[in-house]
Design a protein around this motif. Structure first.
Motif, PDB file in Angstrom:
ATOM      1  N   MET A  91       0.756  -1.017   0.050  1.00 41.36           N
ATOM      2  CA  MET A  91       0.006   0.049  -0.038  1.00 41.36           C
ATOM      3  C   MET A  91       0.641   1.165  -0.110  1.00 41.36           C
ATOM      4  O   MET A  91       1.568   1.361   0.894  1.00 41.36           O
ATOM      5  N   ASP A  92       0.753   2.112  -0.964  1.00 41.64           N
ATOM      6  CA  ASP A  92       1.454   3.308  -0.959  1.00 41.64           C
ATOM      7  C   ASP A  92       0.788   4.318  -0.345  1.00 41.64           C
ATOM      8  O   ASP A  92      -0.173   4.925  -0.651  1.00 41.64           O
ATOM      9  N   LEU A  93       1.488   4.611   0.921  1.00 39.01           N
ATOM     10  CA  LEU A  93       1.095   5.641   2.025  1.00 39.01           C
ATOM     11  C   LEU A  93       1.222   7.016   1.381  1.00 39.01           C
ATOM     12  O   LEU A  93       0.277   7.920   1.972  1.00 39.01           O
ATOM     13  N   LYS A  94       2.144   7.251   0.733  1.00 39.12           N
ATOM     14  CA  LYS A  94       2.442   9.001   0.321  1.00 39.12           C
ATOM     15  C   LYS A  94       1.112   9.449  -0.342  1.00 39.12           C
ATOM     16  O   LYS A  94       1.001  10.639  -0.280  1.00 39.12           O
ATOM     17  N   ARG A  95       0.412   8.659  -1.080  1.00 38.71           N
ATOM     18  CA  ARG A  95      -0.681   9.146  -1.943  1.00 38.71           C
ATOM     19  C   ARG A  95      -1.683   9.759  -0.962  1.00 38.71           C
ATOM     20  O   ARG A  95      -2.737  10.413  -1.339  1.00 38.71           O
ATOM     21  N   HIS A  96      -1.618   9.195   0.466  1.00 42.07           N
ATOM     22  CA  HIS A  96      -2.881   9.565   1.418  1.00 42.07           C
ATOM     23  C   HIS A  96      -2.597  10.766   2.169  1.00 42.07           C
ATOM     24  O   HIS A  96      -3.251  11.423   2.691  1.00 42.07           O
ATOM     25  N   VAL A  97      -1.266  11.128   1.893  1.00 44.26           N
ATOM     26  CA  VAL A  97      -0.657  12.219   3.097  1.00 44.26           C
ATOM     27  C   VAL A  97      -1.467  13.581   2.659  1.00 44.26           C
ATOM     28  O   VAL A  97      -2.016  14.176   3.511  1.00 44.26           O
ATOM     29  N   PRO A  98      -1.619  14.080   1.277  1.00 44.92           N
ATOM     30  CA  PRO A  98      -2.352  15.191   1.066  1.00 44.92           C
ATOM     31  C   PRO A  98      -3.646  15.168   1.276  1.00 44.92           C
ATOM     32  O   PRO A  98      -4.571  16.296   2.163  1.00 44.92           O
ATOM     33  N   ALA A 123       2.018  19.554  -0.518  1.00 42.99           N
ATOM     34  CA  ALA A 123       2.254  18.115  -0.454  1.00 42.99           C
ATOM     35  C   ALA A 123       1.932  17.393  -1.563  1.00 42.99           C
ATOM     36  O   ALA A 123       2.607  16.498  -1.877  1.00 42.99           O
ATOM     37  N   ALA A 124       0.596  17.538  -2.387  1.00 40.27           N
ATOM     38  CA  ALA A 124       0.082  16.855  -3.362  1.00 40.27           C
ATOM     39  C   ALA A 124       1.332  16.957  -4.614  1.00 40.27           C
ATOM     40  O   ALA A 124       1.646  16.309  -5.287  1.00 40.27           O
ATOM     41  N   ARG A 125       1.822  18.453  -4.728  1.00 38.92           N
ATOM     42  CA  ARG A 125       2.615  18.713  -5.892  1.00 38.92           C
ATOM     43  C   ARG A 125       3.966  18.251  -5.513  1.00 38.92           C
ATOM     44  O   ARG A 125       4.920  17.504  -6.413  1.00 38.92           O
ATOM     45  N   VAL A 126       4.420  18.222  -4.412  1.00 36.93           N
ATOM     46  CA  VAL A 126       5.893  17.703  -4.015  1.00 36.93           C
ATOM     47  C   VAL A 126       5.775  16.043  -4.050  1.00 36.93           C
ATOM     48  O   VAL A 126       6.964  15.652  -4.476  1.00 36.93           O
ATOM     49  N   LEU A 127       4.895  15.378  -3.490  1.00 34.45           N
ATOM     50  CA  LEU A 127       4.772  14.078  -3.755  1.00 34.45           C
ATOM     51  C   LEU A 127       4.223  13.443  -5.068  1.00 34.45           C
ATOM     52  O   LEU A 127       4.306  12.325  -5.329  1.00 34.45           O
ATOM     53  N   ASP A 128       3.744  14.340  -6.136  1.00 40.74           N
ATOM     54  CA  ASP A 128       3.355  14.132  -7.187  1.00 40.74           C
ATOM     55  C   ASP A 128       2.227  12.941  -7.019  1.00 40.74           C
ATOM     56  O   ASP A 128       2.192  11.991  -7.743  1.00 40.74           O
ATOM     57  N   VAL A 129       1.124  13.394  -6.294  1.00 40.53           N
ATOM     58  CA  VAL A 129       0.110  12.485  -5.974  1.00 40.53           C
ATOM     59  C   VAL A 129      -1.398  13.154  -6.091  1.00 40.53           C
ATOM     60  O   VAL A 129      -2.386  12.723  -5.604  1.00 40.53           O
ATOM     61  N   LYS A 130      -1.324  13.878  -7.067  1.00 35.48           N
ATOM     62  CA  LYS A 130      -2.586  14.803  -7.062  1.00 35.48           C
ATOM     63  C   LYS A 130      -3.663  13.653  -7.762  1.00 35.48           C
ATOM     64  O   LYS A 130      -3.427  12.707  -8.402  1.00 35.48           O
ATOM     65  N   SER A 131      -5.124  13.815  -7.295  1.00 36.46           N
ATOM     66  CA  SER A 131      -5.997  13.136  -7.761  1.00 36.46           C
ATOM     67  C   SER A 131      -7.440  13.844  -7.755  1.00 36.46           C
ATOM     68  O   SER A 131      -7.340  14.775  -7.136  1.00 36.46           O
TER      69      SER A 131
END
Length: 257
Positions: free
Chosen positions: A1-8, A51-59
């Motif tokens: 499970m990729d936790l970083k995508r849940h950070v934002p 955080a979404a931009r830094v981690l590149d996890v926009k959704s």
């Protein structure tokens, strides 16, 4: 499970939690604490996007969740705060809140001036502005209309000024029902006006490409030092004026070319 995508999204939920707590304080009439938690929510609102931009996890879920959180923190709360301010300013009103559970024939009675409900127009206008933002592809590097966090700060500055910078002239103005009604209507207009306002997003750190942003930040620092909480409405007005001035200059250059 990729936790970083849940950070934002977790940060966005902290924004929503702050807004919910602010609602409780606003309903109780504790407007200063409501302002504190709105400011905390806006802080989280800034960092969830970062955080979404830094981690590149926009959704898409993150985008919708962000607007839902803002609808509470920067929409519902300022509406309730304006309602409370109007309830105090309008004649023949009772701002007392009973904590007793009473079942009787008076449960349908309203212990406030009906005109105070005008303040809730801010909540409606904020929700409409956020809904438009989600489907408007023009607002990637700028805003169309006043952002809801900026509008929330404008409204929440009123009880802060009254509490920490009291003065006879200022108090009589802020607690004037016509001033509050006028500000409510102006707020609703600015939220949804077709006016392009710059965003505080830096693509690089050069002064040439970010002149308006650097000028605005310096202006904010000077105003806060000089005016304290009274600087907030001045800053919001300056934000709109600077956007209009620099926007017109940009249009003139485009026409010349």
């Amino acid at each position: 499970m990729d936790l970083k995508r849940h950070v934002p999204n977790i940060i966005t939920l902290l924004n929503l939690l702050s807004g919910c707590i602010a609602v409780i304080f606003a309903v109780q009439g504790s407007l200063i604490m409501a302002a504190v938690f709105v400011a905390l929510g806006i802080f989280f609102d800034f960092f969830d996007g970062l955080a979404a931009r830094v981690l590149d996890v926009k959704s898409e879920v993150g985008l919708q969740l962000d607007s839902l959180a803002d609808a509470v923190t920067s929409g519902v709360v300022p509406g309730i705060v304006m309602y409370q301010m109007l309830n105090i300013a309008l004649p023949n009103t009772s701002s007392g809140i009973s904590t007793e559970w009473v079942v009787d024939d008076t449960f349908m009675e309203w212990n406030f001036n009906n005109l105070a409900l005008i303040g809730l127009l801010i909540s409606l206008a904020s929700a409409y502005r956020l809904a438009k933002f989600n489907v408007d592809d023009r607002q990637t590097d700028s805003f169309i209309g006043l952002p809801t966090p900026a509008n929330a700060l404008l409204i929440l500055s009123l009880p802060l000024i009254l509490s920490f910078q009291p003065g006879e002239i200022v108090s009589s103005l802020i607690l004037n029902e016509w001033f509050l009604i006028g500000l409510t209507l102006l707020s609703c207009y600015l939220l949804n006006a077709e006016v392009k306002l710059f965003a505080l997003k830096f693509s690089d750190w050069s002064f040439k490409n970010n002149k308006i942003r650097y000028i605005f930040i310096m202006l904010c620092l000077i105003l806060v030092i000089l005016l304290q909480f009274a600087a907030i409405p001045v800053i919001i007005i300056s934000y709109v004026l600077l956007s209009l001035i620099f926007g017109d200059q940009k249009k003139e250059k485009e026409v010349e070319y």
